[in-house]
Write an enzyme that holds these catalytic residues in place. Structure first.
Site, PDB file in Angstrom:
ATOM      1  N   ARG A 161       5.136  24.182 -26.475  1.00  0.00           N
ATOM      2  CA  ARG A 161       4.828  22.819 -26.926  1.00  0.00           C
ATOM      3  C   ARG A 161       5.813  21.844 -26.303  1.00  0.00           C
ATOM      4  NH1 ARG A 161       4.548  21.510 -33.176  1.00  0.00           N
ATOM      5  NH2 ARG A 161       6.772  21.840 -32.886  1.00  0.00           N
ATOM      6  N   PHE A 182      -1.077  22.910 -40.652  1.00  0.00           N
ATOM      7  CA  PHE A 182       0.303  23.380 -40.651  1.00  0.00           C
ATOM      8  C   PHE A 182       0.458  24.271 -41.883  1.00  0.00           C
ATOM      9  CE2 PHE A 182       4.810  23.271 -41.585  1.00  0.00           C
ATOM     10  CZ  PHE A 182       5.336  23.571 -40.341  1.00  0.00           C
ATOM     11  N   TYR A 232      11.247  13.031 -39.679  1.00  0.00           N
ATOM     12  CA  TYR A 232      12.242  13.573 -38.734  1.00  0.00           C
ATOM     13  C   TYR A 232      11.662  13.934 -37.380  1.00  0.00           C
ATOM     14  CZ  TYR A 232      10.648  18.019 -40.888  1.00  0.00           C
ATOM     15  OH  TYR A 232       9.910  19.053 -41.389  1.00  0.00           O
ATOM     16  N   LYS A 233      10.376  13.753 -37.190  1.00  0.00           N
ATOM     17  CA  LYS A 233       9.771  14.051 -35.888  1.00  0.00           C
ATOM     18  C   LYS A 233       9.778  12.767 -35.054  1.00  0.00           C
ATOM     19  CE  LYS A 233       6.951  17.719 -37.975  1.00  0.00           C
ATOM     20  NZ  LYS A 233       7.517  18.924 -37.374  1.00  0.00           N
ATOM     21  N   ASP A 250      -2.177  14.399 -43.852  1.00  0.00           N
ATOM     22  CA  ASP A 250      -0.815  14.756 -43.480  1.00  0.00           C
ATOM     23  C   ASP A 250      -0.542  14.131 -42.111  1.00  0.00           C
ATOM     24  OD1 ASP A 250       1.457  15.949 -42.373  1.00  0.00           O
ATOM     25  OD2 ASP A 250       1.125  17.844 -43.406  1.00  0.00           O
TER      26      ASP A 250
END
Lengths: 368, 368
Positions: free
Chosen positions: A343, A106, A198-199, A173
């Site tokens: 996605r 990322f 938050y995912k 990560d």
């Protein structure tokens, strides 16, 4: 699994929990209490009625979901800031010369690694996970557990072992794996880990991130962001920095209490959840979507069809942005990542088999 | 001035707005909307419906209160993290050897300066503001505008001028002055400033901090925390960091949206407020408290009786902790700072002359 606990809007199939988790129903009421009572009525007294210790307490709640025993995870700051802390601490005093990053990282991880490289004089080397070539020059390895673009998952046990065999610590990560996969940080002797909440953890937009520093690394963990919240005695207001002996030394400044307590509330939906069950449910949902999409369209699925993998299906699609706009207009919310990837994330707690079928059908209507 | 806009609990005299500002009445309802509608219903779409630009938009709202034109203030992270960004950027590439910090600094500023010193090889020198001795060795000066302990205020014009005369940039920490004093960052050509929004700005517990980087410094401002939110094209997901040309380069990771939008709501009470009027009101309130305390007790007031000063009165009191506990038990909320200081803050927006008199009377009853 627990869809009744979430507020999913009427007519929406939400397949973007890998970007922003859905809202647990009880969070709004809890935040009324936090705002009106804790802030409004108790005012400054709330700092000694639970606020001060919240980052460690909530860290422990996340720790349970990622295989970390108590006292090793603390919540606060953003993932980017926590990557910075972990990398800087990992390379402190090293005589080695390079930081190794997986090349499909990322972006923010790579950007922060670059900054750490510039500050410390280390070179950053981007490498394919299948040939990391960790060696005696490697000061630290920074790896994304699940690739945000494809959903491919790295083998944490294997790669942590490779790093340790070469005498290098590893920073994982977990942004795209926390909340979908049974992670075993303690068992695999991971050195450091970071992630967002938050995912899949559905902690709210931009909810505070977390950092894991195992017990045996804490005494030597030097936080480059030596803010007063990480001090051994913050309210002694001492002139020099003397870090807390435990995980609190990874704290920096005063945390965003409202965002943090929304996360705390949101984590209630994870109480008593067995991550093995979540994991199997996610595998089933992604397998179903793969089958439907393959049956109904000729699109290329780039997420590897192997186990383990992340809880998403990424699809190559030339006109990805417009297709996603049309999907969203028809109530199927995913996202796209440039240049050509659609996605779809499958949060096991609130996505159903019916959602999966209907989403594939609507996608087929658009692209066929 | 605007007490009717705040929720102050019945029976409480709140003199701790210099630590945690009181709750504006409308914030709870606004946060219901943010949580239920923006997060719950709009979900990921909210990022393109106002969330992404919020840090700059809210930064501009704070900018108006501290004398900064638009496009120079951004909100996010904690004050500690912003001190780190500002100091690292200020000393980047310097050939000078020292960081000068005011010796009575709020601890976190000094701790962060120490870390920056260690990372960059610079020495940190703590100096009295009256004799800073800024010279050709000085790489940067870090100053607290208002002393958190005593309420003494430094002369921003004079000291910024001193620093510039010696060729050194200055970083001002506005934590205890933003929201009480008409600050003139642009006019005084301040190099960098940081501050929190949860004290006199009443943005909520641990609300995001801010950083000011003036237009002419932005092109050379190198953010050591080079997170993806500061990228020129964050969603291009490029492999290398290319900072935004403007103030957004001071951003790092995904911001805590709930805390940030509570701050945004809270700032409504500052709409159309004239900082000159706030300032005069604050001076009057602190003068009244000084008079009452001097008349009713023999306690020593350590806040200087001069103008300018911060909006607080600090009192030396041997048994400060117990006296404050008793004050709070009787409804007068201030705080204490070790070893022997009682602190009372006077937020002009919601503290009244009646509060001031009653607080002094209760203090007198306790100590006499």
């Amino acid at each position: 699994m627990r869809r009744e606990l979430f507020d999913i809007p009427e007519g929406v199939i939400y397949l973007d929990g890998n970007s922003l988790g859905a809202l647990p129903k009880h969070v709004a009421a809890r935040m009324q209490e936090v705002i009106s009572h804790q802030w409004g009525t108790r005012l400054i007294r709330s700092w000694s009625e639970g606020w001060w210790e919240a980052p460690q307490r909530i860290g422990d709640r996340i720790g349970r979901l990622i295989g970390a025993a108590e006292g090793q995870v603390v919540v606060g700051d953003s993932t980017s800031v926590n990557v910075f802390k972990a990398l800087m601490a990992a390379v402190k005093g090293t005589t080695r010369s390079e930081i190794v990053v997986d090349e499909s990282t990322f972006p923010t991880d790579g950007y922060i690694a670059q900054s750490v490289g510039e500050l410390t004089g280390l070179k950053v080397r981007a490498a394919q996970p299948s040939s990391l070539d960790i060696n005696e020059d490697t000061a630290v390895v920074l790896l994304n557990h699940v690739d945000y673009r494809t959903g491919a998952m790295l083998d944490m046990a294997e790669l942590t072992g490779q790093a340790h065999a070469a005498g290098a610590p590893v920073v994982w990560d977990l942004c795209h794996s926390a909340g979908v996969i049974p992670i075993r940080l303690d068992e695999l002797q991971v050195d450091y880990a970071v992630g967002c909440s938050y995912k899949f953890l559905n902690g709210g937009p931009g909810a505070p991130a977390f950092i894991y520093v195992p017990k045996h690394k804490q005494a030597t963990f030097e936080n480059p962001l030596s803010g007063w919240n990480g001090h051994r005695a913050p309210f002694a207001m001492e002139a020099s920095y003397d870090p807390d002996p435990g995980i609190a030394r990874a704290r920096v400044g005063t945390p965003d209490i409202l965002s943090m307590l929304a996360l705390d509330a949101a984590l209630d939906v994870w109480d008593d959840v067995d991550m093995q069950v979540v994991w199997k449910c996610g595998l089933s949902l992604t397998a179903q979507f793969r089958t439907h999409v393959t049956r109904l369209t000729s699109l290329e699925i780039i997420t590897p069809d192997e186990i383990p993998r992340g809880n998403q299906i990424s699809i190559r699609c030339a006109d990805a942005k417009n297709v996603m706009d049309e999907l969203i207009a028809r109530g199927v919310i995913g996202d796209h990542r440039p240049p050509d990837v659609l996605r779809f994330g499958f949060a096991p707690l609130y996505v159903t088999s019916g959602d999966v079928l209907r989403a594939a059908e609507i996608l087929a209507e658009i692209v066929n």
